[in-house]
Scaffold this active site. Structure first.
Site, PDB file in Angstrom:
ATOM      1  CD  GLU A   1      -2.633   1.232   2.535  1.00  0.00           C
ATOM      2  OE1 GLU A   1      -3.380   2.191   2.655  1.00  0.00           O
ATOM      3  OE2 GLU A   1      -2.374   0.432   3.445  1.00  0.00           O
ATOM      4  CG  ASP A   2       1.853   2.809   3.324  1.00  0.00           C
ATOM      5  OD1 ASP A   2       0.792   3.101   2.751  1.00  0.00           O
ATOM      6  OD2 ASP A   2       1.946   2.622   4.549  1.00  0.00           O
TER       7      ASP A   2
END
Length: 743
Positions: free
Chosen positions: A92-93
């Site tokens: 996600e990051d």
């Protein structure tokens, strides 16, 4: 390493130490020791998150390590889950993809990380529909691999522990979502310890003053509780020693959130909560076959010392709860004249109680655990619910996934588990859709009952069916389980569609015969004539013969269409202009969600709306919600509507604080109860009107058999006034209970 700043060196040390603690914790568990892959996952995540900080200022990687440590220590999962926890934010990051993770760590870990990434946007997106979708994703990934949800719960637990560094409006959103979804989920998966901590933390952020007050009172009464515990358990210890069992006895103090909850629902003060203390006996069975017998032996021997409560024996040893929980709960009368609950469990049962399904895996290596079936059943229910699209997935799932269970029997004596509050109709649908859709009534314990009859634990239920019976619309009200409601809604939808088709044919025949062109306006006129909500409803009613087209319809349609149409047109335009003008000036004020909104007398009169559902007054813990029309509505933080809003529309929640000076008056309800006596009403009104100078708007009191209870509606300025009124009313001799209530 040479060119690192002292701060970076300190961070490196902190990260390495945290990881080594995690490894040591893992090595002391019973799992197979796969240190290599965990180290690899840590190095990979550390590299990916390098240089990124959390809001609190610590390196980001500390969060995945903390989550992995919760997964390992508090949920008791193995290397696969620990790796997935370490990697849960990488996709996600950072720029890495699920494919990268699959190539390095294999499909299993990648699948879990993928599941966690899908549900990462909090469970809820910005809009309600997106939120329902996300919740579905969560449950779908969960039914593929339960570890996804367990890691998600660990992630949420760490976020709650570090919630202090967040903005207030984010705190309410996250705390509300936690209470609404995650705590019940943790409970349903048997993670009692985590569920309690999640509830307490949410409560601490939503009602900080009440939390501190209860905590203080608990600390103040601790010594007294210890004394009661010691005196109560001393004879029990003697008895257990005689039986030659290895055991430990623990005191369990009710959690702050449960105490507050009970104070709210029962309208009692802290001093009147008598079940603060429970006693837990945890023993090593003589051998695994004797485990059940040992539980009952302990029960028999302690009920010789103290008298048990006849209606309060809970046997979850023979019938484990759906989340695997097993224990024998008895309530005994202590020497101090108070009931004390005693929970009897073996070490294995205790593990299952603390760690839920994760503990089953621990015992499974030595042979299968029969309770796995319950989890399977639960996951199957989720799949069934999700297969049938529901407009409001969250409420729907909350209805079932988190309900307590009851046990009922079929006529042949088979045991069925149903959610609490199930009706005979729910039971019929749980057996088979055909039985449900043709059922006309039921026999409960051989007595005839209607379909809406609520079942109790231990009932024996026989369903009566008839070939000619069809699903009735009012059944949707009787049914309480998701499965039954989904099936009924699906059948009714199907029938409605069929009726609409027939209705279309009947209508086009009718219009042809009368030589009327089938236009929008024609259908609109008929819809208005028959008060139908929309075209679909009109056609379905014509199809099901609820509406028979006749003379009245002809007359309505044969009138000149233009005049009516003009009227309709001007009406719709005329209406739209005005709100537009009114709305203009309000557009100018921009609200910054990051700032705390001040609620002043002026703004309360002009700008903000007090929610009708919970009637907040100055001094209540409140929050603001920006609705679709950009109006700000003020809700109490514990109001059920607000709980839903926090979960569904978290990004529209505003942090608020009161800034009022006793100028405006608000209506509140005060509930009083006590022993009836001459002149009591006079005393009550004297205290309120004369002493405190408060206006009473409405007063309703009734007495029965010497006990009176009533509600008073008053004008007050704020919570302080309410406290003063309640305290002064409590001083009246025969009044035993005073509390502020919703209507």
């Amino acid at each position: 390493m040479d060119n690192l700043t002292p701060k970076e060196i300190a961070d490196e040390e902190m990260i390495n130490q945290a990881f080594h603690e995690l490894l040591n914790d893992y090595l002391s568990t019973k799992h197979r020791k796969k240190v290599e892959i965990i180290t690899k996952a840590f190095n990979f995540a550390n590299q990916a998150h390098k240089g990124i900080k959390r809001r609190s200022g610590e390196p980001y990687i500390m969060h995945p390590i903390a989550v992995a440590s919760i997964v390992c220590n508090e949920i008791g999962l193995g290397s696969t889950s620990i790796c997935a926890a370490l990697l849960h934010d990488v996709v996600e990051d950072t720029d890495y993809t699920v494919e990268d993770i699959e190539n390095i760590f294999g499909p299993k870990i990648a699948q879990i990380v993928d599941g966690l990434t899908k549900i990462s946007g909090g469970i809820f997106g910005d809009r309600a529909s997106a939120q329902a979708e996300n919740f579905k994703k969560l449950l779908l990934t969960m039914s593929n691999d339960i570890r996804v949800i367990l890691i998600k719960i660990a992630d949420r637990l760490h976020n709650m522990r570090t919630l202090g560094s967040m903005l207030p409006n984010k705190q309410y959103k996250i705390a509300g979502e936690t209470l609404y979804i995650y705590a019940p989920l943790a409970n349903r998966l048997g993670l009692y310890k985590i569920k309690t901590e999640l509830e307490n933390l949410s409560f601490k952020y939503e009602h900080p003053e009440e939390y501190a007050e209860i905590e203080e009172k608990l600390n103040a009464t601790a010594a007294e509780r210890d004394k009661v515990f010691y005196e109560f358990t001393a004879p029990i210890r003697t008895q257990l020693d005689k039986m030659g069992l290895k055991y430990r006895i623990l005191a369990r103090v009710k959690s702050i959130y449960s105490i507050w909850n009970k104070m709210q629902t029962k309208h009692v003060p802290f001093e009147e909560i008598y079940d603060l203390l429970a006693v837990r006996i945890i023993f090593e069975p003589r051998n695994i076959e004797e485990e059940l017998n040992d539980c009952f032996d302990i029960y028999v021997s302690i009920s010789k010392i103290y008298k048990p409560h006849p209606d309060r024996l809970r046997d979850w040893v023979s019938h484990p709860k759906a989340n695997g929980y097993q224990a024998l709960h008895v309530t005994l009368m202590g020497n101090n004249g108070q009931w004390i609950e005693v929970q009897i469990r073996s070490e294995r049962m205790n593990d299952v109680a603390e760690q839920g399904f994760a503990a089953h895996w621990k015992y499974k290596e030595g042979g299968g655990s029969e309770d796995e079936g319950e989890l399977e059943k639960w996951l199957k229910t989720i799949k069934e619910i999700l297969d049938d699209p529901q407009p409001d997935a969250i409420d729907f799932l909350k209805l079932n996934l988190f309900a307590s269970e009851i046990f009922v029997f079929t006529p042949k004596g088979e045991l069925k588990t149903m959610p609490q509050n199930s009706t005979a109709l729910d039971f019929a649908f749980s057996l088979h859709t055909d039985i449900g859709s043709h059922c006309i009534g039921a026999k409960v314990n051989h007595k005839l009952v209607p379909l809406s009859h609520k079942l109790q634990s231990g009932d024996q239920v026989e369903i009566l069916t008839s070939k000619s019976q069809r699903v009735q619309p009012q059944w949707e009200v009787f049914a309480t389980t998701a499965r039954a409601r989904a099936k009924i809604a699906a059948i009714l939808r199907k029938e409605r569609k069929a009726n609409q088709k027939i209705g279309e044919e009947i209508l086009s025949e009718f219009l042809k015969k009368e030589e009327i062109r089938p236009e929008e306006t024609v259908i609109e006129k008929l819809r208005k004539l028959h008060n139908a909500k929309n075209e679909e409803e009109l056609l379905a009613a014509i199809g099901s013969k609820a509406i028979i087209l006749g003379e009245a319809d002809k007359n309505e349609l044969k009138e000149k269409q233009t005049s009516n149409w003009m009227k309709y047109l001007t009406f719709s335009f005329g209406n739209k202009e005005k709100p537009q003008e009114e709305k203009e000036p309000q557009e100018k004020e921009k609200i910054n969600p990051k700032q705390i909104l001040k609620l002043t007398e002026e703004s309360l009169q002009k700008k903000y709306i007090m929610a009708e559902c919970c009637h907040p007054i100055p001094g209540d813990d409140v929050l603001g919600y920006v609705d679709e029309n950009d109006r700000i509505i003020i809700h109490k933080r514990q109001c059920p509507v607000a709980a839903k809003l926090k979960s569904s529309y978290g990004n529209r929640i505003l942090a608020t604080e009161w800034d009022t000076h006793k100028e405006l008056s608000f209506l509140v309800y005060i509930y009083i109860k006590g022993i009836d006596s001459m002149g009591l009403l006079n005393e009550v009104t004297q205290v309120i009107s004369r002493q405190l100078n408060v206006n009473i708007r409405k007063l309703a009191i009734e007495t029965e058999d010497g006990i009176f209870e009533g509600k008073i509606q008053l004008w007050v300025h704020d919570v302080e006034d309410v406290k003063t009124i309640c305290n002064n009313l409590k001083k009246i001799q025969n009044i035993k209970q005073v509390s502020r209530v919703e209507e």
